[in-house]
Design a protein around this motif. Structure first.
Motif, PDB file in Angstrom:
ATOM      1  N   LEU A  80      52.207  49.846  42.356  1.00  9.40           N
ATOM      2  CA  LEU A  80      52.224  49.195  41.119  1.00  9.40           C
ATOM      3  C   LEU A  80      52.558  47.655  41.241  1.00  9.40           C
ATOM      4  N   THR A  81      53.605  47.485  42.088  1.00  9.40           N
ATOM      5  CA  THR A  81      53.845  46.060  42.371  1.00  9.40           C
ATOM      6  C   THR A  81      52.780  45.370  43.303  1.00  9.40           C
ATOM      7  N   ARG A  82      52.241  46.020  43.997  1.00  5.58           N
ATOM      8  CA  ARG A  82      51.192  45.399  44.919  1.00  5.58           C
ATOM      9  C   ARG A  82      49.784  45.048  44.051  1.00  5.58           C
ATOM     10  N   ILE A  83      49.373  46.089  42.964  1.00  7.00           N
ATOM     11  CA  ILE A  83      48.551  45.497  41.991  1.00  7.00           C
ATOM     12  C   ILE A  83      48.816  44.413  41.190  1.00  7.00           C
ATOM     13  N   HIS A  84      49.974  44.251  40.905  1.00  8.70           N
ATOM     14  CA  HIS A  84      50.298  43.196  40.108  1.00  8.70           C
ATOM     15  C   HIS A  84      50.614  41.945  41.004  1.00  8.70           C
ATOM     16  N   SER A  85      50.643  41.989  42.264  1.00  6.12           N
ATOM     17  CA  SER A  85      50.763  41.018  43.029  1.00  6.12           C
ATOM     18  C   SER A  85      49.292  40.199  43.737  1.00  6.12           C
ATOM     19  N   VAL A  86      48.384  41.036  43.095  1.00  7.05           N
ATOM     20  CA  VAL A  86      47.063  40.343  43.292  1.00  7.05           C
ATOM     21  C   VAL A  86      46.807  38.816  42.771  1.00  7.05           C
ATOM     22  N   ASP A  87      46.367  38.096  43.341  1.00  6.41           N
ATOM     23  CA  ASP A  87      46.310  36.788  42.938  1.00  6.41           C
ATOM     24  C   ASP A  87      45.142  36.726  41.412  1.00  6.41           C
ATOM     25  N   ALA A  88      45.885  36.508  40.153  1.00  4.96           N
ATOM     26  CA  ALA A  88      45.140  36.598  39.102  1.00  4.96           C
ATOM     27  C   ALA A  88      44.573  35.248  38.419  1.00  4.96           C
ATOM     28  N   SER A  89      44.753  34.222  39.559  1.00  3.14           N
ATOM     29  CA  SER A  89      44.169  32.963  38.927  1.00  3.14           C
ATOM     30  C   SER A  89      42.790  32.867  38.884  1.00  3.14           C
ATOM     31  N   GLY A  90      41.949  33.843  39.664  1.00  4.71           N
ATOM     32  CA  GLY A  90      40.763  33.832  39.661  1.00  4.71           C
ATOM     33  C   GLY A  90      40.051  34.799  38.815  1.00  4.71           C
ATOM     34  N   LEU A  91      41.118  35.441  37.956  1.00  6.19           N
ATOM     35  CA  LEU A  91      40.531  36.823  37.258  1.00  6.19           C
ATOM     36  C   LEU A  91      40.558  36.389  35.661  1.00  6.19           C
ATOM     37  N   ALA A  92      41.520  35.150  35.607  1.00  8.23           N
ATOM     38  CA  ALA A  92      41.736  34.855  34.015  1.00  8.23           C
ATOM     39  C   ALA A  92      40.115  34.464  33.260  1.00  8.23           C
ATOM     40  N   GLN A  93      39.248  34.038  34.039  1.00 12.68           N
ATOM     41  CA  GLN A  93      38.030  33.593  33.518  1.00 12.68           C
ATOM     42  C   GLN A  93      36.941  34.720  33.618  1.00 12.68           C
ATOM     43  N   THR A  94      37.457  36.000  33.798  1.00 11.21           N
ATOM     44  CA  THR A  94      36.325  37.102  34.218  1.00 11.21           C
ATOM     45  C   THR A  94      36.354  37.636  32.996  1.00 11.21           C
ATOM     46  N   TYR A  95      35.594  38.938  33.124  1.00 14.59           N
ATOM     47  CA  TYR A  95      35.407  39.770  31.844  1.00 14.59           C
ATOM     48  C   TYR A  95      36.507  40.679  31.557  1.00 14.59           C
ATOM     49  N   LEU A  96      37.703  40.813  32.377  1.00 17.61           N
ATOM     50  CA  LEU A  96      38.892  41.369  32.164  1.00 17.61           C
ATOM     51  C   LEU A  96      39.340  40.889  30.684  1.00 17.61           C
ATOM     52  N   PRO A  97      39.709  41.955  29.788  1.00 18.96           N
ATOM     53  CA  PRO A  97      40.405  41.623  28.568  1.00 18.96           C
ATOM     54  C   PRO A  97      41.690  41.109  28.916  1.00 18.96           C
ATOM     55  N   LYS A  98      42.366  40.378  27.816  1.00 12.98           N
ATOM     56  CA  LYS A  98      43.914  40.149  27.793  1.00 12.98           C
ATOM     57  C   LYS A  98      44.384  41.174  27.054  1.00 12.98           C
ATOM     58  N   GLN A  99      45.617  41.759  27.670  1.00 17.59           N
ATOM     59  CA  GLN A  99      46.084  42.731  27.133  1.00 17.59           C
ATOM     60  C   GLN A  99      46.727  42.390  25.848  1.00 17.59           C
ATOM     61  N   GLU A 100      47.512  41.158  25.793  1.00 24.27           N
ATOM     62  CA  GLU A 100      48.225  40.651  24.476  1.00 24.27           C
ATOM     63  C   GLU A 100      47.287  40.717  23.342  1.00 24.27           C
ATOM     64  N   GLU A 101      46.082  40.177  23.530  1.00 29.94           N
ATOM     65  CA  GLU A 101      45.091  40.167  22.539  1.00 29.94           C
ATOM     66  C   GLU A 101      44.446  41.571  21.967  1.00 29.94           C
ATOM     67  N   ALA A 102      44.438  42.396  22.824  1.00 26.48           N
ATOM     68  CA  ALA A 102      44.056  43.805  22.592  1.00 26.48           C
ATOM     69  C   ALA A 102      45.375  44.611  21.747  1.00 26.48           C
ATOM     70  N   ILE A 103      46.511  44.327  21.831  1.00 25.39           N
ATOM     71  CA  ILE A 103      47.564  44.871  21.199  1.00 25.39           C
ATOM     72  C   ILE A 103      47.679  44.203  19.850  1.00 25.39           C
ATOM     73  N   THR A 104      47.454  42.852  19.881  1.00 23.80           N
ATOM     74  CA  THR A 104      47.367  41.980  18.418  1.00 23.80           C
ATOM     75  C   THR A 104      46.197  42.604  17.667  1.00 23.80           C
ATOM     76  N   GLU A 105      45.094  43.193  18.039  1.00 26.44           N
ATOM     77  CA  GLU A 105      44.087  43.586  17.306  1.00 26.44           C
ATOM     78  C   GLU A 105      44.440  44.851  16.797  1.00 26.44           C
TER      79      GLU A 105
END
Length: 314
Positions: free
Chosen positions: A126-151
């Motif tokens: 799990l720590t390895r998953i969270h260590s993946v460079d997310a800088s290039g993922l922010a602009q992808t299709y991946l939803p933002k978790q906080e927005e999903a919880i807000t909804e």
């Protein structure tokens, strides 16, 4: 043998032939089928075909291609995930796109021979998953978790699940949401629990089922995993797992973990009874869910009137 599987194999490798096809049990959000094929050279190979269900397709019509791209990223990052082989477009054979991925030689584990090693390996991956460079993922299709919880918080159901303290949990979260950003966003699995890990000879060989992947605070995944491990293995296992994760991720701010625990506790509301569990198993899960909510409230200094009396998690 179903013609669609024969034609799919030909689309994957025109020189290969289908030997057999069989359904893989346990899939909920997707229909999962295993295929074994043989090449002209006599090489045999197994693959897994994932056909996503209507709920996932409604949420994201491009989920098959998105998951294919994500698995490519994960594999290139060196994570133990299935290799994506082929993306089949919708056609007369397949009404919706389907994903063909590596068949992992392993199994899920419900009763580890060495629980300590099991928990350490789960925390490490799990720590390895969270260590993946997310800088290039922010602009992808991946939803933002906080927005999903807000909804989810804004869409309060007409009937709340009192048995799982849904109203109380919502009130606590609504009073603080959105949380101030304490940690840099990371890649999230989105549904990280022991059932989505594959094992061989007591070694974790793959993390599967990435259709709920998102980006957000890594404590979101941690909270969900904590509840799932509590359900599966008990209080001490949850604490041990958490300590393993924290020792490997010392730079994170864990102040808001109780709130993310409550987010995790909100997930089974109004659905736990539909999971088809044995009565005693469901009763135990409900008891431990209440304990989980209680420990989060204790850490936040919030009074919690439980709907039943159980021992403390501390």
């Amino acid at each position: 043998m179903d013609e669609k599987w024969t034609r799919l194999v030909q689309n994957i490798n025109p020189s290969a032939k289908l030997l057999r096809a069989w359904e893989l049990k346990g899939g909920i959000s997707a229909q999962v089928t295993a295929l074994e094929m043989e090449t002209l050279e006599g090489m045999k190979k197994k693959v897994v075909v994932r056909e996503h269900g209507q709920a996932d397709l409604k949420r994201n019509p491009q989920i098959a291609s998105d998951e294919f791209k994500l698995l490519q990223i994960l594999k290139s990052a060196g994570l133990p995930t299935p290799t994506p082989y082929h993306l089949e477009a919708s056609s007369d054979l397949f009404p919706t796109p389907c994903l063909v991925i590596e068949f992992i030689e392993g199994r899920t584990v419900t009763a580890p021979a060495d629980l300590s090693s099991f928990l350490q390996q789960v925390a490490t991956v799990l720590t390895r998953i969270h260590s993946v460079d997310a800088s290039g993922l922010a602009q992808t299709y991946l939803p933002k978790q906080e927005e999903a919880i807000t909804e989810k918080l804004h869409k309060r159901p007409a009937i709340l699940d009192k048995s799982l303290d849904e109203g109380f949990i919502r009130e606590v979260l609504e009073s603080v949401w959105p949380l101030p950003q304490a940690n840099a966003v990371s890649l999230l699995h989105g549904d990280f629990w022991p059932g989505n890990t594959m094992w061989k000879e007591e070694k974790l060989v793959a993390v599967i089922d990435w259709e709920d992947a998102a980006i957000g605070d890594p404590l979101s995944d941690l909270g969900n995993a904590r509840l799932e491990i509590l359900w599966a293995f008990g209080v001490e296992a949850m604490h041990v797992f958490t300590l393993h994760y924290q020792s490997a991720s010392k730079t994170l701010d864990y102040t808001q973990l109780p709130y993310w625990d409550l987010c995790a506790a909100l997930r089974p509301a109004s659905s736990l009874s539909d999971w088809g569990l044995e009565k005693r198993v469901e009763e135990t899960m409900r008891e431990r869910h209440s304990l989980f909510v209680m420990q989060a409230c204790e850490k936040l200094g919030i009074p919690y009137k439980r709907h039943a009396t159980y021992e403390s998690l501390e």
